[in-house]
Design a protein around this motif. Structure first.
Motif, PDB file in Angstrom:
ATOM      1  N   THR A  40       0.854  -1.178   0.000  1.00  0.00           N
ATOM      2  CA  THR A  40       0.000   0.000   0.000  1.00  0.00           C
ATOM      3  C   THR A  40       0.891   1.229   0.000  1.00  0.00           C
ATOM      4  O   THR A  40       2.085   1.153   0.299  1.00  0.00           O
ATOM      5  CB  THR A  40      -0.934   0.022   1.224  1.00  0.00           C
ATOM      6  N   VAL A  41       0.332   2.378  -0.359  1.00  0.00           N
ATOM      7  CA  VAL A  41       1.051   3.640  -0.223  1.00  0.00           C
ATOM      8  C   VAL A  41       0.323   4.501   0.809  1.00  0.00           C
ATOM      9  O   VAL A  41      -0.892   4.399   0.965  1.00  0.00           O
ATOM     10  CB  VAL A  41       1.166   4.405  -1.569  1.00  0.00           C
ATOM     11  N   ALA A  42       1.095   5.339   1.512  1.00  0.00           N
ATOM     12  CA  ALA A  42       0.515   6.153   2.577  1.00  0.00           C
ATOM     13  C   ALA A  42       1.329   7.413   2.770  1.00  0.00           C
ATOM     14  O   ALA A  42       2.538   7.423   2.544  1.00  0.00           O
ATOM     15  CB  ALA A  42       0.476   5.353   3.880  1.00  0.00           C
ATOM     16  N   PRO A  43       0.685   8.504   3.220  1.00  0.00           N
ATOM     17  CA  PRO A  43       1.426   9.738   3.533  1.00  0.00           C
ATOM     18  C   PRO A  43       2.261   9.535   4.794  1.00  0.00           C
ATOM     19  O   PRO A  43       1.825   8.895   5.763  1.00  0.00           O
ATOM     20  CB  PRO A  43       0.312  10.765   3.757  1.00  0.00           C
ATOM     21  N   VAL A  44       3.459  10.092   4.816  1.00  0.00           N
ATOM     22  CA  VAL A  44       4.370   9.829   5.931  1.00  0.00           C
ATOM     23  C   VAL A  44       3.926  10.486   7.235  1.00  0.00           C
ATOM     24  O   VAL A  44       4.315  10.033   8.315  1.00  0.00           O
ATOM     25  CB  VAL A  44       5.804  10.280   5.581  1.00  0.00           C
ATOM     26  N   HIS A  45       3.102  11.529   7.157  1.00  0.00           N
ATOM     27  CA  HIS A  45       2.775  12.246   8.393  1.00  0.00           C
ATOM     28  C   HIS A  45       1.845  11.471   9.323  1.00  0.00           C
ATOM     29  O   HIS A  45       1.623  11.898  10.466  1.00  0.00           O
ATOM     30  CB  HIS A  45       2.184  13.625   8.080  1.00  0.00           C
ATOM     31  N   VAL A  46       1.296  10.335   8.881  1.00  0.00           N
ATOM     32  CA  VAL A  46       0.434   9.539   9.761  1.00  0.00           C
ATOM     33  C   VAL A  46       1.122   8.263  10.260  1.00  0.00           C
ATOM     34  O   VAL A  46       0.520   7.471  10.985  1.00  0.00           O
ATOM     35  CB  VAL A  46      -0.895   9.164   9.062  1.00  0.00           C
ATOM     36  N   LEU A  47       2.374   8.063   9.896  1.00  0.00           N
ATOM     37  CA  LEU A  47       3.071   6.825  10.236  1.00  0.00           C
ATOM     38  C   LEU A  47       3.630   6.847  11.656  1.00  0.00           C
ATOM     39  O   LEU A  47       4.118   7.870  12.128  1.00  0.00           O
ATOM     40  CB  LEU A  47       4.236   6.576   9.273  1.00  0.00           C
ATOM     41  N   SER A  48       3.555   5.700  12.310  1.00  0.00           N
ATOM     42  CA  SER A  48       4.217   5.506  13.604  1.00  0.00           C
ATOM     43  C   SER A  48       5.229   4.380  13.464  1.00  0.00           C
ATOM     44  O   SER A  48       5.047   3.455  12.663  1.00  0.00           O
ATOM     45  CB  SER A  48       3.194   5.143  14.680  1.00  0.00           C
ATOM     46  N   ARG A  49       6.285   4.464  14.247  1.00  0.00           N
ATOM     47  CA  ARG A  49       7.338   3.458  14.176  1.00  0.00           C
ATOM     48  C   ARG A  49       7.008   2.260  15.072  1.00  0.00           C
ATOM     49  O   ARG A  49       6.534   2.434  16.198  1.00  0.00           O
ATOM     50  CB  ARG A  49       8.684   4.069  14.589  1.00  0.00           C
ATOM     51  N   VAL A  50       7.278   1.068  14.555  1.00  0.00           N
ATOM     52  CA  VAL A  50       7.045  -0.161  15.305  1.00  0.00           C
ATOM     53  C   VAL A  50       8.376  -0.662  15.860  1.00  0.00           C
ATOM     54  O   VAL A  50       9.283  -0.996  15.088  1.00  0.00           O
ATOM     55  CB  VAL A  50       6.409  -1.250  14.411  1.00  0.00           C
TER      56      VAL A  50
END
Length: 331
Positions: A101-111
């Motif tokens: 999938t593709v996603a905007p980086v501003h909503v990502l959290s690190r696992v």
């Protein structure tokens, strides 16, 4: 790539199936993610029946995904291939029930490396909803009392854990067969929501019998007075789906603050501050998982191909905990 899709504009939940679709490419400000795991939420089957404008078919479903960044689009500076991420995606975009999938980086959290994909992906939709309602809206604090409807479910289960960790007194509502599980999540008192003396029993657990400070409502009772009766004057009612009917509520009787919580609305409204806050909330909750301070409540792990059946079971209310699907068998 493989994806679980809504085949056409006339499709319903019963038509959802796995299919081959083109690989997405990241645009400016986006990354492509190789999906490791996804979680199923009630919103997913609802969107399968209630399509959104702008969808191109076949449309991949799915809101909550976790995986490894595969490639980055133009202008992306702080993320790189190999980073482990989790997100709550927009229902307007092509979803996460897919191999990529593709996603905007501003909503990502690190696992964190110590957190499993299945645990991480169980958190976003339900966890972010509970977190936003309790802390961004009602500002729940230690020493207060909260009444949690559906305390054995996704949103209610996370809310119970968050409130307990914050130092609030938690009154959970659930069927008797779920009472032990709700207590394990941190509830101080657990009551049967069908009890004809429920209102009296809740008020007994509050200061001077005045009512709770906060109520989290996940099932709409219709008339708002049914929920407001549990609150003390100037209390907070958090409503997930949908808002209660205020038509019969007399003025100056409750002075309650009514909080609507809907994560997807931040995407539809284009409100960047709320979207960015998803990443902040996610980072907090991933750290709680890593520290062993959060139960992701995973009840079942399935495969990508089993998602259509899982969505039907969610629709029929045959599921209590979280269903997650492993997309990458090597995860």
């Amino acid at each position: 790539m493989k994806a679980v899709v809504v085949p056409s504009a006339s499709s319903r939940i019963e038509d959802v199936r796995i299919a081959d679709v083109p690989m997405p490419e990241p645009e400016p400000g986006e990354v492509r993610i190789r999906i490791k795991a996804v979680s199923l939420n009630p919103a997913d089957w609802k969107f399968a029946n209630d399509h959104k404008p702008g969808w191109l078919y076949p449309h991949p479903l799915g809101l909550d995904g976790a995986g490894v960044i595969d490639s980055v689009g133009p202008g992306v500076a702080d993320w790189k291939p190999g980073d482990r991420v989790v997100l709550h995606h927009s229902f307007l975009s092509r979803g996460v029930f897919a191999e990529y999938t593709v996603a905007p980086v501003h909503v990502l959290s690190r696992v964190p490396e110590t957190v499993s994909w299945t645990d991480a992906v169980a958190v976003p939709c339900a966890g972010y909803t509970a977190y936003q309602g309790l802390f961004r809206k009602a500002h729940l604090a230690a020493g207060q009392t909260i009444l949690v409807q559906g305390a054995n479910g996704g949103v209610g289960g996370f809310a119970t854990q968050f409130a307990h960790a914050e130092g609030a007194k938690v009154i959970g509502l659930a069927r008797p067969e779920h009472h032990a599980a709700v207590r394990k999540l941190g509830a101080d008192v657990v009551l049967d929501y069908r009890d004809p003396e429920l209102l009296e029993k809740v008020r007994v657990e509050t200061q001077d019998g005045a009512g709770v400070d906060v109520m989290l409502e996940v099932v709409n009772p219709g008339d708002a007075r049914k929920s407001l009766a549990f609150l003390h004057y100037n209390g907070h009612l958090i409503s997930v789906d949908p808002l209660p009917n205020m038509a019969e509520v007399p003025s100056y009787t409750y002075a309650a603050s009514i909080h609507e919580v809907g994560l997807g609305g931040a995407y539809a409204a284009g409100h960047m501050a709320t979207q960015r806050d998803f990443a902040v909330i996610g980072d907090d909750l991933m750290q709680r998982l890593a520290a062993g301070r959060l139960d992701p409540m995973v009840e079942e792990i399935i495969t990508l191909g089993e998602i259509p059946d899982g969505l039907l079971r969610l629709m029929r209310r045959e599921v209590t905990g979280k269903i997650v699907a492993l997309v990458d068998s090597a995860a």
